[in-house]
Design a protein around this motif. Structure first.
Motif, short mmCIF file in Angstrom:
data_model
loop_
_atom_site.label_atom_id
_atom_site.label_comp_id
_atom_site.label_asym_id
_atom_site.label_seq_id
_atom_site.Cartn_x
_atom_site.Cartn_y
_atom_site.Cartn_z
N ARG A 284 0.83 -1.21 0.00
CA ARG A 284 0.00 0.00 0.00
C ARG A 284 0.86 1.26 0.00
NH1 ARG A 284 -2.36 0.65 5.16
NH2 ARG A 284 -3.13 -1.45 4.87
N TYR A 285 1.87 1.29 0.87
CA TYR A 285 2.70 2.49 0.96
C TYR A 285 3.60 2.65 -0.27
CZ TYR A 285 0.99 2.51 5.73
OH TYR A 285 0.17 2.51 6.83
N VAL A 286 4.10 1.57 -0.79
CA VAL A 286 4.90 1.64 -2.02
C VAL A 286 4.01 2.12 -3.17
CG1 VAL A 286 6.17 0.27 -3.72
CG2 VAL A 286 6.63 -0.04 -1.29
N SER A 287 2.77 1.66 -3.21
CA SER A 287 1.83 2.09 -4.25
C SER A 287 1.61 3.61 -4.19
CB SER A 287 0.51 1.35 -4.09
OG SER A 287 -0.45 1.85 -4.97
N ILE A 288 1.47 4.14 -3.00
CA ILE A 288 1.28 5.58 -2.84
C ILE A 288 2.48 6.33 -3.39
CG2 ILE A 288 1.12 7.44 -1.12
CD1 ILE A 288 -0.52 5.38 0.60
N TRP A 289 3.68 5.87 -3.07
CA TRP A 289 4.89 6.51 -3.57
C TRP A 289 4.98 6.40 -5.09
CZ3 TRP A 289 8.48 9.80 -1.90
CH2 TRP A 289 8.51 10.09 -0.53
N VAL B 201 2.57 6.18 -7.26
CA VAL B 201 1.58 7.09 -7.87
C VAL B 201 2.09 8.52 -7.87
CG1 VAL B 201 -0.69 8.14 -7.51
CG2 VAL B 201 -0.44 5.66 -7.45
N PHE B 202 2.60 8.99 -6.76
CA PHE B 202 3.04 10.38 -6.69
C PHE B 202 4.31 10.63 -7.50
CE2 PHE B 202 -0.07 10.80 -3.33
CZ PHE B 202 -0.54 12.09 -3.56
N LEU B 203 5.22 9.67 -7.55
CA LEU B 203 6.41 9.85 -8.39
C LEU B 203 6.04 9.81 -9.87
CD1 LEU B 203 9.05 7.64 -6.51
CD2 LEU B 203 8.83 10.14 -6.49
N ALA B 204 5.16 8.90 -10.23
CA ALA B 204 4.74 8.78 -11.63
C ALA B 204 3.94 10.00 -12.08
CB ALA B 204 3.93 7.51 -11.83
N ALA B 205 3.23 10.65 -11.16
CA ALA B 205 2.46 11.84 -11.52
C ALA B 205 3.40 12.94 -12.02
CB ALA B 205 1.64 12.32 -10.34
N GLY B 206 4.56 13.05 -11.40
CA GLY B 206 5.54 14.04 -11.85
C GLY B 206 6.02 13.76 -13.26
N LEU B 207 6.28 12.50 -13.56
CA LEU B 207 6.68 12.15 -14.92
C LEU B 207 5.52 12.32 -15.89
CD1 LEU B 207 9.00 9.02 -14.59
CD2 LEU B 207 9.62 11.39 -15.00
N PRO C 16 7.16 5.22 11.38
CA PRO C 16 6.43 6.49 11.43
C PRO C 16 5.60 6.68 10.17
CG PRO C 16 8.73 6.80 12.06
CD PRO C 16 8.60 5.40 11.53
N MET C 17 4.37 7.08 10.34
CA MET C 17 3.48 7.29 9.19
C MET C 17 3.95 8.44 8.30
SD MET C 17 1.29 4.95 8.92
CE MET C 17 0.24 5.69 7.70
N SER C 18 4.81 9.27 8.82
CA SER C 18 5.32 10.38 8.01
C SER C 18 6.06 9.87 6.78
CB SER C 18 6.23 11.28 8.85
OG SER C 18 7.31 10.54 9.37
N PHE C 19 6.63 8.65 6.84
CA PHE C 19 7.31 8.10 5.66
C PHE C 19 6.31 7.85 4.54
CE2 PHE C 19 10.64 6.13 8.68
CZ PHE C 19 11.37 7.31 8.68
N ALA C 20 5.14 7.41 4.86
CA ALA C 20 4.12 7.19 3.83
C ALA C 20 3.54 8.53 3.36
CB ALA C 20 3.01 6.30 4.37
N TYR C 21 3.23 9.42 4.30
CA TYR C 21 2.64 10.71 3.94
C TYR C 21 3.59 11.62 3.18
CZ TYR C 21 -1.43 9.68 6.85
OH TYR C 21 -2.57 9.13 7.37
N ALA C 22 4.88 11.41 3.32
CA ALA C 22 5.88 12.25 2.64
C ALA C 22 5.77 12.15 1.12
CB ALA C 22 7.28 11.88 3.09
N ALA C 23 5.13 11.11 0.62
CA ALA C 23 4.95 10.97 -0.83
C ALA C 23 4.14 12.15 -1.39
CB ALA C 23 4.25 9.66 -1.15
N ILE C 24 3.25 12.70 -0.61
CA ILE C 24 2.39 13.79 -1.09
C ILE C 24 3.21 15.04 -1.41
CG2 ILE C 24 0.43 15.29 -0.56
CD1 ILE C 24 -0.62 12.97 1.24
N PRO C 25 3.96 15.61 -0.44
CA PRO C 25 4.71 16.82 -0.79
C PRO C 25 5.86 16.54 -1.77
CG PRO C 25 5.18 16.18 1.48
CD PRO C 25 4.06 15.30 1.01
#
Length: 155
Positions: A47-52, A54-60, A122-131
């Motif tokens: 789940r957390y890798v998927s979030i990352w 998605v956000f990395l691919a959005a930039g590309l 820490p959940m901040s590692f997962a949430y950091a994908a957003i910024p």
């Protein structure tokens, strides 16, 4: 330098997809072994890798102009009007991305003490994908605005 940046993002995305597939498949196979329940943390990591991813691919996606784009009306406009309408749309994207950066950073910082259920990270590692993802999109959108104003074709 740009090529290294793009290749690094592509490799991180591919690595994330491979991790998700291998981990999920392995956990599912292990469930068929009597006495084993699979890998208890596999779903959380996926789940957390998927979030990352998605956000990395959005930039590309912004960089290579592969996001959904409806241009049925804009192609009827003169070239100058098309350019300025595109710049306006990209500026609105910048506003949205700035909001993601601001609130994503707030969310990341405020949830550092919260731990994930299985991994106790820490959940901040997962949430950091957003910024992080929003920063990549912001930079790519700025690059597109400059290209539009200069009249260069999109990649």
């Amino acid at each position: 330098m740009t090529n290294l940046y793009v290749k690094t993002l592509e490799r991180l995305i591919i690595l994330g997809l491979v991790v998700m597939v291998v981990l999920t498949f392995t956990s599912a196979v292990i469930r068929f072994i009597p006495g084993h329940g699979g890998i208890y943390w596999a779903e959380e990591v996926s789940r957390y890798v998927s979030i990352w991813v998605v956000f990395l691919a959005a930039g590309l996606g912004v960089r290579f102009w592969i996001h959904l784009n409806v241009d049925v009306f804009t192609i009827l406009l003169p070239k100058t009007a098309q350019t300025w309408l595109m710049v306006l749309c990209l500026a609105l994207m910048l506003v949205f991305q700035a909001v993601l950066i601001w609130f994503g950073t707030q969310l990341t910082l405020s949830n550092h003490a919260q731990q994930s259920a299985s991994l106790q990270m820490p959940m901040s590692f997962a949430y950091a994908a957003i910024p992080v993802g929003a920063l990549i999109m912001f930079g790519e959108t700025l690059r597109l605005i400059v290209r539009e104003i200069r009249g260069k074709p999109r990649e």
